[in-house]
Scaffold this motif. Structure first.
Motif, PDB file in Angstrom:
ATOM      1  N   ARG A  36       0.804  -3.768   2.295  1.00 25.84           N
ATOM      2  CA  ARG A  36       2.037  -4.452   1.922  1.00 25.84           C
ATOM      3  C   ARG A  36       2.131  -4.614   0.418  1.00 25.84           C
ATOM      4  O   ARG A  36       2.545  -3.713  -0.271  1.00 25.84           O
ATOM      5  CB  ARG A  36       2.080  -5.820   2.632  1.00 25.84           C
ATOM      6  CG  ARG A  36       3.345  -6.611   2.341  1.00 25.84           C
ATOM      7  CD  ARG A  36       4.597  -5.899   2.820  1.00 25.84           C
ATOM      8  NE  ARG A  36       5.766  -6.693   2.600  1.00 25.84           N
ATOM      9  CZ  ARG A  36       6.996  -6.216   2.689  1.00 25.84           C
ATOM     10  NH1 ARG A  36       7.216  -4.984   3.032  1.00 25.84           N
ATOM     11  NH2 ARG A  36       8.035  -7.013   2.467  1.00 25.84           N
ATOM     12  N   ARG A  37       1.707  -5.722  -0.104  1.00 28.66           N
ATOM     13  CA  ARG A  37       1.822  -5.955  -1.535  1.00 28.66           C
ATOM     14  C   ARG A  37       0.491  -5.675  -2.219  1.00 28.66           C
ATOM     15  O   ARG A  37      -0.552  -5.898  -1.645  1.00 28.66           O
ATOM     16  CB  ARG A  37       2.227  -7.403  -1.840  1.00 28.66           C
ATOM     17  CG  ARG A  37       3.543  -7.799  -1.198  1.00 28.66           C
ATOM     18  CD  ARG A  37       3.918  -9.197  -1.664  1.00 28.66           C
ATOM     19  NE  ARG A  37       5.001  -9.733  -0.884  1.00 28.66           N
ATOM     20  CZ  ARG A  37       6.268  -9.476  -1.119  1.00 28.66           C
ATOM     21  NH1 ARG A  37       6.583  -8.682  -2.100  1.00 28.66           N
ATOM     22  NH2 ARG A  37       7.210  -9.993  -0.362  1.00 28.66           N
ATOM     23  N   GLU A 277       7.160 -10.548  -6.283  1.00 27.44           N
ATOM     24  CA  GLU A 277       8.373 -10.223  -5.535  1.00 27.44           C
ATOM     25  C   GLU A 277       8.955  -8.883  -5.982  1.00 27.44           C
ATOM     26  O   GLU A 277       9.629  -8.203  -5.208  1.00 27.44           O
ATOM     27  CB  GLU A 277       9.412 -11.322  -5.725  1.00 27.44           C
ATOM     28  CG  GLU A 277       8.970 -12.675  -5.177  1.00 27.44           C
ATOM     29  CD  GLU A 277       9.932 -13.773  -5.567  1.00 27.44           C
ATOM     30  OE1 GLU A 277      10.790 -14.109  -4.734  1.00 27.44           O
ATOM     31  OE2 GLU A 277       9.838 -14.275  -6.710  1.00 27.44           O
ATOM     32  N   ASP A 280       6.638  -4.103  -4.261  1.00 25.20           N
ATOM     33  CA  ASP A 280       6.767  -4.041  -2.807  1.00 25.20           C
ATOM     34  C   ASP A 280       6.524  -2.606  -2.349  1.00 25.20           C
ATOM     35  O   ASP A 280       6.368  -1.698  -3.174  1.00 25.20           O
ATOM     36  CB  ASP A 280       8.166  -4.503  -2.377  1.00 25.20           C
ATOM     37  CG  ASP A 280       8.144  -5.214  -1.023  1.00 25.20           C
ATOM     38  OD1 ASP A 280       7.393  -4.762  -0.150  1.00 25.20           O
ATOM     39  OD2 ASP A 280       8.882  -6.197  -0.847  1.00 25.20           O
ATOM     40  N   GLN A 290       5.617   2.863  -2.849  1.00 24.72           N
ATOM     41  CA  GLN A 290       5.388   1.645  -3.613  1.00 24.72           C
ATOM     42  C   GLN A 290       6.505   1.558  -4.642  1.00 24.72           C
ATOM     43  O   GLN A 290       6.820   2.552  -5.304  1.00 24.72           O
ATOM     44  CB  GLN A 290       4.032   1.680  -4.303  1.00 24.72           C
ATOM     45  CG  GLN A 290       2.863   1.653  -3.337  1.00 24.72           C
ATOM     46  CD  GLN A 290       1.542   1.641  -4.072  1.00 24.72           C
ATOM     47  OE1 GLN A 290       1.505   1.611  -5.293  1.00 24.72           O
ATOM     48  NE2 GLN A 290       0.459   1.658  -3.326  1.00 24.72           N
TER      49      GLN A 290
END
Length: 823
Positions: A36-37, A277, A280, A290
């Motif tokens: 994910r991150r 934020e 991502d 990415q």
């Protein structure tokens, strides 16, 4: 104050796998890529696997970590001979899921092909490497490393997540360093904050108070400090966050970003996104990328070094949501107007998917610039996504070279720029000038530490000092690092190490993987050039060896103590010398001078300088004679032509007025610059020079490649036809020692020490670094610091093996006589 921090982790925007060659007990584990991150730790290759190879398989070897390289070794003559004898052809073994040792590589003429490089690298590894812009400049404190009373540490300042937002939890006053891409005549602040024990906080910039604000209870909220008549210049600044303390309760606050704006935004304010934020991973169709995600009006301004005028910026853009939008790519150069490079718009109803964007050739070279990525539109409920932007330079074509049957490395201590080929003959080492006619010279070679032990560790493992961490007397070589000697042993090769330098004795772990390790201590009554005699004896025993041979011979060179009798020393200049320097005690005597309390007392009379130079040159003449004899023997035995021969220094001796041969030398050019000559098989490319900054990791990669082994991911193959000059100009050269660092990129040099303010200078016209340029060239300072932080962060969390047991008395005595023990 800008304080160096080595603990902030670097992240890569790519997931790649490399073949690896090492003994099975050092087999690399498969690591999973974050789904994910990006996390704070560096990204690693998604998998590290190596198939079993037979003599008919291509040998796949990467050129460097940022440019995949394949090396194909063919043994046509050998196989032809085997077939002629009726030998059964080898059958390819099935692929394995576990790494296996490299097979036997037979000596003999064969071809090595080094695949070309695409020369691509990320514009920015993280959003925090760029300036975040949204109605002002956004300083994301969750992405920056704080400095508190505890020093540079996450202890007491950890990162927490609230409703998908990353915040820094502070329990005490903290400072954060940030960069402004433009000057601000007035400044106000909006900050994302939550109460964690303190009901008020105050902000200061560079020691000047901006104001205080009440911290709201509940979830994080944006609060504003009104604009104050405070001017901030372009460049580096320090933001201080002070906490109030309630009676009977510990202080605490959770704070995300701080936005600095030149005017009050009032009700028109829109909250920006923090770095976590912005970063991502998104999927459109079947393509997952990415990405950096931006709201309307947001921008990233990323500093970048451009070495190639044909370099271009490429990315892919997509709309995340159902609205319309657009993106601009802008080039910003100092003293010039911004230039639009590319623009792409999206309309409502367009088919979702990634759309390529290409800047075209930038047309700048040898310059720091800013690339701005701006979301000009993004409808309500939509965001603009940009796959990680890449800097693409002109590709490097495939290179071809002859495989080396063996590689011999001769390392001399105490050399300096005086021993480069052009002047070596006049300074006791004519063999350096003689070899230059058959070898390639690398005049800009620099070590990556001022520890000879660290240089040899990099030479043997291919790892930079911040990875292997074998630098000081207390350190030991990390057992998890594979050495080239171990790789060759697994490939039915043989390796030997001979040293007369106490700092590289086997007690520190440098003998691992060698079938023979011999040490000649300066406390023993043995010739200083005896390692060459031992090398010749070993080689005569291995002359019929079928697999590759590898040997490292570390000589004292010009470093004291000197193997000169007192009677012979009396005949050296200056005449009627009345000083105290003695050949056998010179290293101890120099160490005592360096240890004097007052700087003004750390000087030597002119006669002492003259005698020291005379003794160094006399010692080098003895080494020169022994090296000539060794090289002549290799020619007589027919072992010269198809061998790789490396002649190099370990670390520089230093220049006057500094007392030379210091074990705690600063990272100045005179201590990092030493000669490097490489004679390739058949003396290919002999008599040429290759420009570019190189280090011992590159020497390791070159030796490994030409012996048919896997080069270091941190090194370049220095073969001239592989164009290392083109590859090196786009990377920084980083050197470290005891919390200090020195980073070079292009004409700039950044130096600093943990806990102190770094210094930027132009090394081309200010080699003494007397004119600081951090404020004049903030782009260069920003990017060099990002580069340094990313490199050194790779060593965070790695073990630093240290022995709790004292060294053997024999080794301690040798270090003392060498000037490297306690005084």
């Amino acid at each position: 104050m800008w304080t160096a921090s080595f603990s902030d982790a670097a992240r890569s925007g790519e997931s790649r796998s490399y073949p690896v060659t090492m003994p099975s007990r050092f087999a690399a584990a498969v690591q999973s890529e974050a789904s994910r991150r990006p996390s704070k730790s560096p990204r690693r290759p998604a998998s590290i696997l190596k198939p079993t190879l037979t003599s008919s398989d291509p040998m796949v070897l990467p050129r460097a970590s940022k440019s995949s390289t394949r090396i194909l070794g063919t043994a046509g003559l050998l196989l032809g001979a085997l077939f002629a004898l009726g030998c059964k052809s080898a059958e390819k073994a099935p692929a394995e899921t576990e790494p296996k040792p490299t097979p036997t590589v037979e000596a003999g003429p064969s071809e090595i092909r080094i695949a070309g490089s695409e020369q691509k690298h990320l514009l920015a590894e993280r959003a925090s490497d760029c300036s975040i812009i949204k109605q002002g400049f956004v300083v994301d404190l969750a992405a920056l490393e704080p400095r508190t009373a505890r020093g540079r540490s996450d202890e007491g300042a950890e990162v927490v997540t609230r409703a998908g937002r990353a915040l820094r939890r502070l329990k005490e006053t903290a400072e954060f360093e940030f960069w402004l891409p433009e000057a601000m005549p007035r400044v106000g602040a909006t900050l994302l904050v939550s109460n964690a024990g303190s009901d008020r906080i105050a902000l200061s910039v560079d020691g000047s108070r901006m104001g205080a604000v009440k911290v709201p209870d509940g979830p994080p909220r944006a609060v504003q400090i009104r604009t104050v008549p405070m001017a901030l210049s372009r460049g580096r600044h320090t933001l201080s966050v002070s906490l109030s303390r309630k009676k009977g309760a510990p202080p605490g606050v959770e704070i995300g970003w701080v936005r600095l704006a030149a005017e009050d935004l009032g009700g028109a304010s829109e909250e920006p996104l923090g770095a976590n934020e912005i970063e991502d991973e998104l999927t459109f169709g079947e393509a997952r990328r990415q990405a950096f995600v931006l709201r309307e009006g947001m921008a990233l301004r990323c500093p970048v070094w451009i070495a190639d005028p044909k370099a271009r910026i490429t990315t892919e853009a997509a709309m995340w949501g159902s609205g319309d939008g657009g993106v601009q790519m802008i080039l910003r150069r100092d003293g010039e107007s911004a230039r639009l490079l590319a623009e792409r718009t999206f309309e409502r109803g367009d088919k979702p998917g990634w759309t390529p964007i290409d800047s075209g050739a930038l047309g700048v070279s040898g310059e720091f610039v800013e690339i701005e990525l701006r979301a000009i539109r993004a409808g309500k409920g939509s965001r603009l996504a940009l796959s990680r932007p890449m800097v693409e330079a002109e590709p490097v074509a495939e290179a071809v070279a002859k495989r080396a049957a063996r590689a011999f490395v001769f390392v001399l201590g105490g050399l300096s720029s005086l021993h480069e080929p052009v002047s070596a003959a006049a300074n006791g080492l004519p063999v350096m000038s003689e070899l230059a006619g058959e070898a390639v010279s690398y005049p800009s070679y620099r070590t990556t530490t001022t520890s000879a032990r660290g240089v040899l560790a990099s030479l043997m493992t291919g790892a930079p000092p911040w990875i292997h961490r074998l630098i000081e007397n207390e350190d030991r070589l990390d057992q998890t690092l594979s050495t080239l000697a171990e790789q060759l042993s697994a490939a039915s090769g043989r390796a030997a190490f001979f040293t007369a330098v106490p700092t590289t004795f086997s007690a520190f772990g440098l003998g691992r993987g060698f079938e023979r390790t011999e040490e000649v201590s300066p406390t023993e009554d043995r010739p200083a050039d005896e390692p060459l005699t031992l090398f010749s004896k070993w080689l005569s025993e291995r002359s019929s060896q079928k697999g590759p041979l590898f040997a490292v011979v570390h000589l004292r060179g010009a470093h004291p103590p000197f193997d000169i009798s007192r009677e012979a020393a009396q005949l050296l200049p200056p005449p009627e010398y009345g000083g105290e320097l003695e050949p056998r005690r010179a290293a101890i005597q120099l160490a005592h001078i360096r240890a004097r309390r007052h700087r003004g007392d750390r000087v030597m009379p002119e006669d002492d300088w003259a005698r020291l130079l005379a003794m160094s040159n006399a010692a080098l003449r003895d080494h020169n004679r022994a090296l000539r004899e060794t090289f002549a023997a290799l020619r007589r035995q027919g072992l010269w032509d198809d061998s790789l021969i490396v002649l190099m220094g370990d670390v520089g001796s230093g220049l006057r007025p500094n007392i030379p041969f210091s074990e705690e030398a600063p990272l100045d050019p005179e201590y990092l610059s030493v000669p490097l000559l490489i004679k390739y098989p058949q003396s290919e490319f002999g008599g040429t020079q290759v420009k570019g900054l190189y280090g011992p990791e590159d020497v390791h990669a070159t030796i490994a490649a030409l012996l048919g082994q896997k080069p270091s991911d941190d090194g370049l193959v220095l073969l001239p036809s592989a164009r290392p000059d083109l590859l090196a100009r786009s990377r920084a050269h980083v050197a470290v020692r005891r919390g200090r660092y020195a980073t070079i990129l292009g004409p700039y040099r950044l130096t600093g020490e943990e806990g102190k303010e770094p210094r930027l200078c132009r090394r081309d016209w200010d080699p003494a670094c007397s004119q600081p340029r951090e404020k004049v060239d903030p782009l260069a300072a920003t990017l060099l610091w990002n580069w340094t932080r990313s490199a050194l962060a790779r060593g965070d969390g790695r073990p630093r093996p240290r022995s709790l047991e004292p060294l053997e008395t024999r080794v301690q005595n040798a270090l003392f006589v060498w000037g490297a023990g306690p005084i």
